[in-house]
Design an enzyme around this catalytic site. Structure first.
Site, PDB file in Angstrom:
ATOM      1  N   GLY A  14     -25.806   3.724 -21.811  1.00 43.32           N
ATOM      2  CA  GLY A  14     -27.125   3.917 -22.415  1.00 43.32           C
ATOM      3  C   GLY A  14     -28.190   3.132 -21.676  1.00 43.32           C
ATOM      4  O   GLY A  14     -29.100   2.559 -22.270  1.00 43.32           O
ATOM      5  N   ASN A  64     -21.206  11.098 -21.973  1.00 47.01           N
ATOM      6  CA  ASN A  64     -21.280  10.766 -23.388  1.00 47.01           C
ATOM      7  C   ASN A  64     -20.210   9.716 -23.690  1.00 47.01           C
ATOM      8  O   ASN A  64     -19.025   9.984 -23.515  1.00 47.01           O
ATOM      9  CB  ASN A  64     -21.049  12.040 -24.210  1.00 47.01           C
ATOM     10  CG  ASN A  64     -21.194  11.811 -25.704  1.00 47.01           C
ATOM     11  OD1 ASN A  64     -21.264  10.670 -26.168  1.00 47.01           O
ATOM     12  ND2 ASN A  64     -21.250  12.881 -26.460  1.00 47.01           N
ATOM     13  N   VAL A  65     -20.622   8.555 -24.172  1.00 51.99           N
ATOM     14  CA  VAL A  65     -19.668   7.467 -24.408  1.00 51.99           C
ATOM     15  C   VAL A  65     -18.594   7.832 -25.443  1.00 51.99           C
ATOM     16  O   VAL A  65     -17.516   7.249 -25.450  1.00 51.99           O
ATOM     17  CB  VAL A  65     -20.360   6.152 -24.848  1.00 51.99           C
ATOM     18  CG1 VAL A  65     -21.136   5.536 -23.701  1.00 51.99           C
ATOM     19  CG2 VAL A  65     -21.229   6.339 -26.084  1.00 51.99           C
ATOM     20  N   ASN A  91     -24.099  -0.870 -24.377  1.00 50.05           N
ATOM     21  CA  ASN A  91     -25.429  -0.849 -24.968  1.00 50.05           C
ATOM     22  C   ASN A  91     -25.752   0.464 -25.676  1.00 50.05           C
ATOM     23  O   ASN A  91     -26.621   0.488 -26.545  1.00 50.05           O
ATOM     24  CB  ASN A  91     -26.457  -1.121 -23.855  1.00 50.05           C
ATOM     25  CG  ASN A  91     -27.872  -0.787 -24.292  1.00 50.05           C
ATOM     26  OD1 ASN A  91     -28.488  -1.538 -25.040  1.00 50.05           O
ATOM     27  ND2 ASN A  91     -28.387   0.359 -23.847  1.00 50.05           N
ATOM     28  N   SER A 143     -26.482  -6.458 -33.206  1.00 49.65           N
ATOM     29  CA  SER A 143     -27.828  -6.433 -33.780  1.00 49.65           C
ATOM     30  C   SER A 143     -27.887  -7.411 -34.938  1.00 49.65           C
ATOM     31  O   SER A 143     -26.869  -7.699 -35.576  1.00 49.65           O
ATOM     32  CB  SER A 143     -28.147  -5.027 -34.300  1.00 49.65           C
ATOM     33  OG  SER A 143     -29.316  -5.026 -35.105  1.00 49.65           O
ATOM     34  N   TYR A 155     -25.386   1.780 -39.457  1.00 46.77           N
ATOM     35  CA  TYR A 155     -25.719   0.977 -38.272  1.00 46.77           C
ATOM     36  C   TYR A 155     -25.262  -0.477 -38.446  1.00 46.77           C
ATOM     37  O   TYR A 155     -24.667  -1.075 -37.543  1.00 46.77           O
ATOM     38  CB  TYR A 155     -27.234   1.046 -38.060  1.00 46.77           C
ATOM     39  CG  TYR A 155     -27.758   0.433 -36.784  1.00 46.77           C
ATOM     40  CD1 TYR A 155     -27.649   1.111 -35.568  1.00 46.77           C
ATOM     41  CD2 TYR A 155     -28.413  -0.798 -36.798  1.00 46.77           C
ATOM     42  CE1 TYR A 155     -28.168   0.563 -34.398  1.00 46.77           C
ATOM     43  CE2 TYR A 155     -28.934  -1.347 -35.636  1.00 46.77           C
ATOM     44  CZ  TYR A 155     -28.811  -0.663 -34.442  1.00 46.77           C
ATOM     45  OH  TYR A 155     -29.326  -1.204 -33.283  1.00 46.77           O
ATOM     46  N   LYS A 159     -22.570  -2.328 -36.077  1.00 46.50           N
ATOM     47  CA  LYS A 159     -22.966  -3.512 -35.310  1.00 46.50           C
ATOM     48  C   LYS A 159     -22.145  -4.743 -35.708  1.00 46.50           C
ATOM     49  O   LYS A 159     -21.862  -5.612 -34.875  1.00 46.50           O
ATOM     50  CB  LYS A 159     -24.464  -3.778 -35.470  1.00 46.50           C
ATOM     51  CG  LYS A 159     -25.350  -2.743 -34.771  1.00 46.50           C
ATOM     52  CD  LYS A 159     -25.048  -2.613 -33.289  1.00 46.50           C
ATOM     53  CE  LYS A 159     -26.162  -1.924 -32.519  1.00 46.50           C
ATOM     54  NZ  LYS A 159     -25.811  -1.740 -31.094  1.00 46.50           N
ATOM     55  N   ILE A 188     -36.991  -5.690 -31.289  1.00 52.09           N
ATOM     56  CA  ILE A 188     -37.320  -5.508 -29.869  1.00 52.09           C
ATOM     57  C   ILE A 188     -38.140  -4.228 -29.728  1.00 52.09           C
ATOM     58  O   ILE A 188     -37.795  -3.191 -30.310  1.00 52.09           O
ATOM     59  CB  ILE A 188     -36.030  -5.372 -29.004  1.00 52.09           C
ATOM     60  CG1 ILE A 188     -35.027  -6.493 -29.316  1.00 52.09           C
ATOM     61  CG2 ILE A 188     -36.382  -5.344 -27.510  1.00 52.09           C
ATOM     62  CD1 ILE A 188     -35.448  -7.893 -28.973  1.00 52.09           C
TER      63      ILE A 188
END
Length: 254
Positions: A14, A64-65, A91, A143, A155, A159, A188
């Site tokens: 990414g 694509n990961v 990332n 994160s 998320y 994370k 960020i």
């Protein structure tokens, strides 16, 4: 800038925009050869051109990961091109924010797949080369949301999961000269942040101002702030720092 990574190859997932691009740029500036995979072909082409114009050695590939075969093929190509992979930065990430009662199966699964399966696929693909050469640095991007965040059950879970993944890799791979650490960014300014502002119906400048008002250092974070922490973990001199999570958020809390 010091050239701490001359002769090293950094592989960033990414890495065509935002934090990933900032990290790739830092490694390139410090002398590393850089490999970037992403699903955004347009942004990949742009970053490839931009780095080449600056005289940096860069390898880009659309992959694509979530697809283990694509990740493995990309890693093998990087080995053929540059001869090695010394540093992996996991990332690649997406957001599908929603409150729990509105969150769909797809919202949950896509976020799990990209963050967790993606990081697993990339780490598994590079580790055999790192074990052979008895050297490696794996850095996962977590994160502050790992500590919990409204509207981010998916998320936050992913994370937080990355932190457990990091600590386990540190234990398993340490004896091979490979360290695994995580960087957990706070607020960020990136394209992803702009998307979040849009989702909550806020003007971006107001959204930034609101978030900055809660940050002790009274400013927002930039991709280079994260790149600094990644570079610290990736440094050869940081070989006794292993299994750690550093929060880069302008203060002690998310």
């Amino acid at each position: 800038m010091e050239e701490n990574f001359v002769g090293k190859v950094a592989f960033i997932t990414g890495g065509s925009r935002g934090i990933g691009k900032g990290v790739a740029l830092r490694f390139a500036e410090e002398g590393a050869k850089v490999a970037v995979i992403d699903i955004n072909e347009e942004a990949l082409n742009e970053v490839g051109k931009e780095f080449a114009e600056k005289g940096y050695e860069i390898f880009t590939k659309k992959a694509n990961v979530v697809n283990a075969e694509e990740v493995e093929a990309a890693v093998n190509e990087v080995i053929s091109t540059f001869g090695t992979v010394d540093i992996l930065v996991n990332n690649a990430g997406i957001i599908r924010d929603n409150l729990l009662f509105k969150m769909t199966d797809s919202d949950w699964q896509q976020v799990m797949d990209v963050h967790l399966k993606g990081s697993f696929n990339a780490a598994r693909a590079v580790q055999k080369y790192m074990v052979d050469q008895k050297y490696g640095r794996i850095i996962n991007i977590s994160s502050t949301s790992a500590l919990g965040n409204r509207g981010q059950a998916n998320y936050a879970t992913a994370k937080a999961g990355l932190q457990g993944f990091t600590k386990t890799l540190a234990i398993e791979l340490g004896k091979f000269g490979i360290t695994a650490n995580a960087v957990a960014p706070g607020f960020i300014e990136t394209e992803m942040t702009k998307a979040t502002a849009g989702r909550v119906g806020a003007r971006y400048d107001e959204f930034v101002k609101l978030n900055v008002s809660k940050i002790p250092v009274a400013r927002s974070g930039k991709p280079e702030d994260i790149a600094n922490a990644v570079a610290f973990f990736a440094d050869e001199k940081s070989s006794f720092v292993n299994g750690q999570v550093i929060y880069v958020a302008g203060g002690p809390k998310a």
